[in-house]
Write an enzyme that holds these catalytic residues in place. Sequence first.
Site, mmCIF file in Angstrom:
data_model
loop_
_atom_site.group_PDB
_atom_site.id
_atom_site.type_symbol
_atom_site.label_atom_id
_atom_site.label_comp_id
_atom_site.label_asym_id
_atom_site.label_seq_id
_atom_site.Cartn_x
_atom_site.Cartn_y
_atom_site.Cartn_z
ATOM 1 N N ASP A 7 48.829 40.556 35.117
ATOM 2 C CA ASP A 7 47.671 41.203 36.042
ATOM 3 C C ASP A 7 47.583 40.074 37.253
ATOM 4 O O ASP A 7 47.422 38.954 36.762
ATOM 5 C CB ASP A 7 46.421 41.347 35.146
ATOM 6 N N GLU A 9 44.653 38.862 40.581
ATOM 7 C CA GLU A 9 43.395 39.227 41.346
ATOM 8 C C GLU A 9 43.880 38.640 42.777
ATOM 9 O O GLU A 9 44.538 37.519 42.984
ATOM 10 C CB GLU A 9 42.155 38.569 40.979
ATOM 11 N N HIS A 57 35.740 40.308 41.283
ATOM 12 C CA HIS A 57 36.491 39.204 40.304
ATOM 13 C C HIS A 57 35.517 37.967 40.064
ATOM 14 O O HIS A 57 35.916 37.282 39.379
ATOM 15 C CB HIS A 57 37.930 39.007 40.577
ATOM 16 N N HIS A 150 36.323 41.544 36.690
ATOM 17 C CA HIS A 150 37.898 41.722 36.441
ATOM 18 C C HIS A 150 38.228 39.994 36.279
ATOM 19 O O HIS A 150 37.794 39.124 37.096
ATOM 20 C CB HIS A 150 38.493 42.447 37.700
ATOM 21 N N ASP A 155 42.138 40.998 31.838
ATOM 22 C CA ASP A 155 42.724 42.227 32.104
ATOM 23 C C ASP A 155 44.185 42.393 31.534
ATOM 24 O O ASP A 155 44.566 43.251 30.952
ATOM 25 C CB ASP A 155 42.841 42.413 33.368
#
Length: 233
Positions: A7, A9, A57, A150, A155
């Site tokens: 994942d 960001e 985030h 997040h 995640d």
Amino acid sequence: MREVIFDTETTGFDPASGDRMVEIGCIELINRVPTGRTFHAYYNPQRDMPAAAEAIHGLSSQFLSDKPLFAHGVEDLLAFLEDSPLVAHNARFDFGFLNHELGLCAKMAISMDRMIDTVAIARQLHPGAKHSLDALCTRYGIDRSHRVKHGALLDAELLAQLYIELTGGRQIGLGLAQEEAKESARAELNAPVAVRPVRPARVFAASAAELERHAAFVATLEKPLWLEGAQPG
């Protein structure tokens, strides 16, 4: 089979307009089982962090200012990814940013053939339902109470659990257990049979002396029960 759940960001939605990747988290799976190996890194985007992205985030420009550039850590990331299939939620978004960063440091893009998108899997399994990570975690009973904001590694950990559920869940463990049981049974059937020595039958007949002592003992009994009601011959 090795797979990597990952994942990212970012500072926004479109790398073509100048948005950058600021965090990546990866989880290693072998045969759909987490091995405990992970990769996690923050990157300095060399630009400001929009307030809308930071609200999602929590990564501020100040926090990221002393983090390495993506180009400085790219070899470590590629060494972890190897040539394994890469699993992501809405994978085209994450692949887009990852390949954009690779292009900026003159690295070869990762082939889209390696992409596994859990959103696409969820749409096939649950058409018409919500397919966000939060919604699917709720559907499959995956605890996300610790997910306040997040985070790429957090995640990825949630997505690893979700991917396992989407592709068989507990049946994976059951199948492995069944295979182990079959292997054990096969090994038992193929094991050499122990050869035991043949022993002669034992003789349990009473000797003449034992029979004589028994008759003498019976003669001393008065009205034994087994003679009650017996007629004289």
